[in-house]
Design an enzyme around this catalytic site. Sequence first.
Site, mmCIF file in Angstrom:
data_model
loop_
_atom_site.group_PDB
_atom_site.id
_atom_site.type_symbol
_atom_site.label_atom_id
_atom_site.label_comp_id
_atom_site.label_asym_id
_atom_site.label_seq_id
_atom_site.Cartn_x
_atom_site.Cartn_y
_atom_site.Cartn_z
ATOM 1 N N GLY A 11 1.060 -1.211 0.216
ATOM 2 C CA GLY A 11 -0.361 0.269 0.435
ATOM 3 C C GLY A 11 0.456 1.856 0.050
ATOM 4 O O GLY A 11 0.171 2.446 0.789
ATOM 5 N N GLY A 15 -1.259 7.964 1.590
ATOM 6 C CA GLY A 15 -0.704 7.877 2.845
ATOM 7 C C GLY A 15 0.316 7.676 3.564
ATOM 8 O O GLY A 15 1.309 7.433 3.254
ATOM 9 N N ASN A 89 1.014 -2.941 5.009
ATOM 10 C CA ASN A 89 0.448 -1.692 5.472
ATOM 11 C C ASN A 89 -1.000 -1.403 4.721
ATOM 12 O O ASN A 89 -1.982 -0.600 5.150
ATOM 13 C CB ASN A 89 1.824 0.130 5.044
ATOM 14 C CG ASN A 89 0.611 1.252 5.289
ATOM 15 O OD1 ASN A 89 0.086 1.691 5.931
ATOM 16 N ND2 ASN A 89 0.051 1.176 3.621
ATOM 17 N N TYR A 155 -14.917 -3.738 10.128
ATOM 18 C CA TYR A 155 -13.659 -3.496 9.955
ATOM 19 C C TYR A 155 -12.924 -3.069 11.523
ATOM 20 O O TYR A 155 -11.979 -3.337 10.668
ATOM 21 C CB TYR A 155 -13.694 -1.227 9.038
ATOM 22 C CG TYR A 155 -12.247 -0.867 10.262
ATOM 23 C CD1 TYR A 155 -11.157 -1.089 8.800
ATOM 24 C CD2 TYR A 155 -11.845 0.226 10.849
ATOM 25 C CE1 TYR A 155 -10.331 -0.577 8.852
ATOM 26 C CE2 TYR A 155 -11.057 0.981 11.143
ATOM 27 C CZ TYR A 155 -9.690 0.090 9.983
ATOM 28 O OH TYR A 155 -8.454 1.193 9.987
ATOM 29 N N LYS A 159 -9.448 -5.257 11.837
ATOM 30 C CA LYS A 159 -8.241 -4.850 13.117
ATOM 31 C C LYS A 159 -7.841 -5.552 14.586
ATOM 32 O O LYS A 159 -6.833 -5.220 14.746
ATOM 33 C CB LYS A 159 -8.363 -3.066 13.372
ATOM 34 C CG LYS A 159 -8.327 -2.006 11.708
ATOM 35 C CD LYS A 159 -6.675 -2.324 11.339
ATOM 36 C CE LYS A 159 -6.509 -1.040 9.844
ATOM 37 N NZ LYS A 159 -5.302 -2.056 9.190
ATOM 38 N N PRO A 185 -2.012 3.561 14.826
ATOM 39 C CA PRO A 185 -3.063 5.052 14.805
ATOM 40 C C PRO A 185 -4.762 5.106 14.891
ATOM 41 O O PRO A 185 -5.534 4.390 15.156
ATOM 42 C CB PRO A 185 -2.609 5.854 13.413
ATOM 43 C CG PRO A 185 -2.819 4.308 12.764
ATOM 44 C CD PRO A 185 -2.543 2.908 13.629
ATOM 45 N N THR A 190 -5.528 11.017 5.922
ATOM 46 C CA THR A 190 -4.972 10.517 4.392
ATOM 47 C C THR A 190 -5.881 10.485 3.638
ATOM 48 O O THR A 190 -6.928 11.163 4.217
ATOM 49 C CB THR A 190 -4.238 9.039 4.664
ATOM 50 O OG1 THR A 190 -5.405 8.261 5.125
ATOM 51 C CG2 THR A 190 -3.280 9.236 5.912
ATOM 52 N N PHE A 192 -8.442 7.680 3.591
ATOM 53 C CA PHE A 192 -8.510 7.091 4.020
ATOM 54 C C PHE A 192 -9.976 6.946 3.599
ATOM 55 O O PHE A 192 -10.782 6.073 4.293
ATOM 56 C CB PHE A 192 -8.190 6.712 5.501
ATOM 57 C CG PHE A 192 -9.047 5.250 6.651
ATOM 58 C CD1 PHE A 192 -8.191 4.061 6.841
ATOM 59 C CD2 PHE A 192 -10.049 5.987 7.220
ATOM 60 C CE1 PHE A 192 -9.084 3.785 7.291
ATOM 61 C CE2 PHE A 192 -10.580 5.296 7.987
ATOM 62 C CZ PHE A 192 -10.018 3.741 8.418
#
Length: 258
Positions: A11, A15, A89, A155, A159, A185, A190, A192
């Site tokens: 990625g 970003g 990433n 999501y 994570k 984070p 970004t 995102f």
Amino acid sequence: MLKNKTVLITGASSGIGAACASQFAAMGANLILCARQIEKLHALAAQLQNAHGIEIHTIMLDVRSKEQITAAIHALPDKWKAIDILINNAGLAAGLDFLHEGQVQDWEDMIDTNVKGLLYMTREILPHMLKQNRGHIINIGSIAGHQVYPKGAVYCASKFAVNAITQGLRMDLLGSRIRVSTVDPGAVETNFSKVRFKGDEQRAAAVYEGMQPLTALDVADAVLYCATRPAHVNISEILIMPTDQAAATMVSRKAKDQ
């Protein structure tokens, strides 16, 4: 410490990935940059090579495809095969919906990228690290891997999975010289949110309105910190947040006229 080391970043076209590329290039590392947007990768590579005189190998790659990952790693020239640091990433959020109203394709995209993509890449690179008995895997997680928030169940689940995989991998590698870290984070400005809201720039901008979010470079600094500790030191986890954020859903916002 990082001069002439080989660092693979997924990625990497924008970003946090691009910021990591910039930070590691400045330290003299050679880079393998992977992303779907090859034109952006080429532009970034040219910029960093001119600025720092390092070597860069670019790969057009979708981490959701195990076949693409296997082919790309097997096709690496011999000089690039000894990867010292893997930065997982590549990741995304898609949609912000109640579970019963969520789009199944959004779930597929998040799980395939955030979880399976990380697993595929790690599975491909790790045996080479074990052969040389050195290396460092740094996963980019999220505060969403620690705290669930409304409309973010899938999501957050992806994570939380990154968090669990990172912890389990560290256990599996105990006794080797391979380190495993995660950098998690909070709010980072970004693309995102633009991706999450499928190009709705107004909705994306509202996420950061009235606050000072992290930048991609802030997160890249934390990644660099993990990578530059002495070999006997493993930074297991960094949870990095804006001062204006206390938890996933607790953000201090100032009125526009203040």
